[in-house]
Scaffold this active site. Structure first.
Site, PDB file in Angstrom:
ATOM      1  N   TRP A 180      30.540 -29.045  -5.813  1.00 45.64           N
ATOM      2  CA  TRP A 180      30.212 -29.721  -7.057  1.00 45.64           C
ATOM      3  C   TRP A 180      30.598 -31.078  -7.270  1.00 45.64           C
ATOM      4  O   TRP A 180      29.486 -31.906  -7.909  1.00 45.64           O
ATOM      5  CB  TRP A 180      30.978 -28.996  -8.271  1.00 45.64           C
ATOM      6  CG  TRP A 180      30.537 -27.429  -8.634  1.00 45.64           C
ATOM      7  CD1 TRP A 180      29.813 -26.659  -7.501  1.00 45.64           C
ATOM      8  CD2 TRP A 180      30.634 -26.790  -9.536  1.00 45.64           C
ATOM      9  NE1 TRP A 180      29.741 -25.476  -8.167  1.00 45.64           N
ATOM     10  CE2 TRP A 180      29.795 -25.645  -9.588  1.00 45.64           C
ATOM     11  CE3 TRP A 180      31.028 -27.387 -10.954  1.00 45.64           C
ATOM     12  CZ2 TRP A 180      30.106 -24.751 -10.573  1.00 45.64           C
ATOM     13  CZ3 TRP A 180      30.959 -26.173 -11.947  1.00 45.64           C
ATOM     14  CH2 TRP A 180      30.456 -24.923 -11.806  1.00 45.64           C
ATOM     15  N   LYS A 231      33.345 -21.738 -15.863  1.00 48.94           N
ATOM     16  CA  LYS A 231      33.297 -20.474 -15.280  1.00 48.94           C
ATOM     17  C   LYS A 231      34.070 -19.243 -16.033  1.00 48.94           C
ATOM     18  O   LYS A 231      35.358 -19.621 -16.137  1.00 48.94           O
ATOM     19  CB  LYS A 231      33.426 -20.443 -13.950  1.00 48.94           C
ATOM     20  CG  LYS A 231      33.461 -18.952 -13.250  1.00 48.94           C
ATOM     21  CD  LYS A 231      33.243 -19.200 -11.706  1.00 48.94           C
ATOM     22  CE  LYS A 231      34.644 -19.334 -11.028  1.00 48.94           C
ATOM     23  NZ  LYS A 231      34.457 -19.509  -9.531  1.00 48.94           N
ATOM     24  N   ASP A 257      35.063 -24.942 -12.398  1.00 49.34           N
ATOM     25  CA  ASP A 257      34.634 -23.612 -11.596  1.00 49.34           C
ATOM     26  C   ASP A 257      35.882 -23.146 -11.120  1.00 49.34           C
ATOM     27  O   ASP A 257      35.975 -22.215 -10.070  1.00 49.34           O
ATOM     28  CB  ASP A 257      33.695 -24.383 -10.328  1.00 49.34           C
ATOM     29  CG  ASP A 257      32.872 -22.999  -9.771  1.00 49.34           C
ATOM     30  OD1 ASP A 257      32.745 -22.054 -10.276  1.00 49.34           O
ATOM     31  OD2 ASP A 257      32.765 -23.102  -8.473  1.00 49.34           O
TER      32      ASP A 257
HETATM   33  N1  SAM Z   1      33.163 -25.950  -7.039  1.00 53.74           N
HETATM   34  C1  SAM Z   1      33.876 -25.538  -6.041  1.00 53.74           C
HETATM   35  C2  SAM Z   1      33.080 -26.208  -4.834  1.00 53.74           C
HETATM   36  O1  SAM Z   1      31.773 -26.453  -5.187  1.00 53.74           O
HETATM   37  O2  SAM Z   1      33.419 -26.467  -3.799  1.00 53.74           O
HETATM   38  C3  SAM Z   1      34.637 -24.389  -5.626  1.00 53.74           C
HETATM   39  C4  SAM Z   1      35.597 -24.145  -6.653  1.00 53.74           C
HETATM   40  S1  SAM Z   1      36.720 -22.658  -6.145  1.00 53.74           S
HETATM   41  C5  SAM Z   1      35.585 -21.367  -6.552  1.00 53.74           C
HETATM   42  C6  SAM Z   1      37.947 -22.712  -7.309  1.00 53.74           C
HETATM   43  C7  SAM Z   1      39.280 -23.530  -7.298  1.00 53.74           C
HETATM   44  O3  SAM Z   1      39.767 -23.614  -8.437  1.00 53.74           O
HETATM   45  C8  SAM Z   1      40.052 -23.371  -5.921  1.00 53.74           C
HETATM   46  O4  SAM Z   1      40.165 -24.393  -5.121  1.00 53.74           O
HETATM   47  C9  SAM Z   1      41.476 -23.236  -6.706  1.00 53.74           C
HETATM   48  O5  SAM Z   1      42.276 -23.759  -5.638  1.00 53.74           O
HETATM   49  C10 SAM Z   1      41.231 -24.188  -8.027  1.00 53.74           C
HETATM   50  N2  SAM Z   1      42.143 -23.997  -8.955  1.00 53.74           N
HETATM   51  C11 SAM Z   1      42.634 -22.868  -9.459  1.00 53.74           C
HETATM   52  N3  SAM Z   1      43.552 -22.702 -10.426  1.00 53.74           N
HETATM   53  C12 SAM Z   1      43.607 -24.448 -10.509  1.00 53.74           C
HETATM   54  C13 SAM Z   1      44.474 -25.135 -11.261  1.00 53.74           C
HETATM   55  N4  SAM Z   1      45.576 -24.735 -12.425  1.00 53.74           N
HETATM   56  N5  SAM Z   1      44.367 -26.417 -11.141  1.00 53.74           N
HETATM   57  C14 SAM Z   1      43.637 -27.113 -10.168  1.00 53.74           C
HETATM   58  N6  SAM Z   1      42.948 -26.339  -9.420  1.00 53.74           N
HETATM   59  C15 SAM Z   1      42.888 -24.930  -9.427  1.00 53.74           C
END
Ligand code: SAM
Length: 206
Positions: free
Chosen positions: A62, A161, A121
């Site tokens: 993204w 999301k 996301d």
């Molecule tokens: N949109 C991204 C892409 O296109 O590459 C993919 C995102 S992935 C589905 C979701 C991400 O949210 C993961 O890498 C995870 O580590 C992160 N995440 C979850 N909880 C989080 C938090 N509290 N703070 C920062 N990142 C977080």
């Protein structure tokens, strides 16, 4: 189901998935980039020169897309618990966005103003037990809404999301208080069997 058969099935699904192949061929870090691109085609979220915050950005699909759209005059800040490899035009922050120190780093990186657009996301660590995972995902979304007050410009937009299930309707009510317009989107690149949906919330009014 054994671990081996579920990982075998995952590999088969990845091999068959046209978006996985397109992401690979196009140099994108994730197939998720097509979800953002498809929503953006319809909603025109990413404008040249804009300041964009990408929460939960790893591996960075993204953010790659956002950096290309905002151009040199814009700014993209990408945040994740996991490391993100460098992306031209993207300021990376590693940490939990709910941690006050990380939040302060984000505010610094956004510069003088707040973000025009917050992309989220994020997904919590999935345990596979929906009675644990669903409340976690709602709590994460609530934390984003709360942080928006410090991160998003009045009139700004958020793409977030959510996972359909308990708590979503209540959350939507909160979103409607904070934003003048709210639309649900399920882009073609989002697998039909996935409970994920995206909300496009516009004209932030807090
Ligand atoms: N949109 C991204 C892409 O296109 O590459 C993919 C995102 S992935 C589905 C979701 C991400 O949210 C993961 O890498 C995870 O580590 C992160 N995440 C979850 N909880 C989080 C938090 N509290 N703070 C920062 N990142 C977080």
């Amino acid at each position: 189901m054994s671990r081996k058969s579920s990982s075998g099935r995952w590999k088969q699904r990845q091999a068959r998935d046209p978006f996985v192949r397109q992401a690979h061929a196009g140099g994108w870090r994730s197939r998720a980039v097509f979800k953002l691109a498809q929503i953006d085609e319809r909603e025109h979220l990413l404008q040249r020169g804009a300041t964009v915050l990408d929460l939960g950005a790893a591996p960075g699909g993204w953010s790659q897309y956002a950096a290309g759209k905002v151009g040199r005059g814009g700014r993209v800040v990408a945040v994740d618990l996991l490391p993100i490899e460098a992306i031209d035009g993207v300021h990376r922050i590693r940490g939990d966005f709910t941690d006050e120190k990380v939040l302060e780093q984000i505010i610094d990186a956004l510069g003088a103003g707040k973000a025009d657009l917050v992309l989220c996301d994020m997904a919590p660590n999935i345990s596979g037990n929906s009675s644990v995972d669903q409340p976690r995902s709602i709590r994460l979304a609530e934390a984003v809404l709360q942080a928006a007050q410090r991160l998003l410009k009045p009139g700004g937009t958020m793409l977030i999301k959510l996972f359909q299930g308990e708590g979503v309707e209540e959350l939507l009510q909160e979103v409607r208080v904070q934003f003048a317009s709210v639309r649900r989107r399920k882009p073609a690149a989002s697998r039909s069997e996935s409970r994920e949906i995206y909300l496009v919330a516009g004209n932030y009014r807090l």
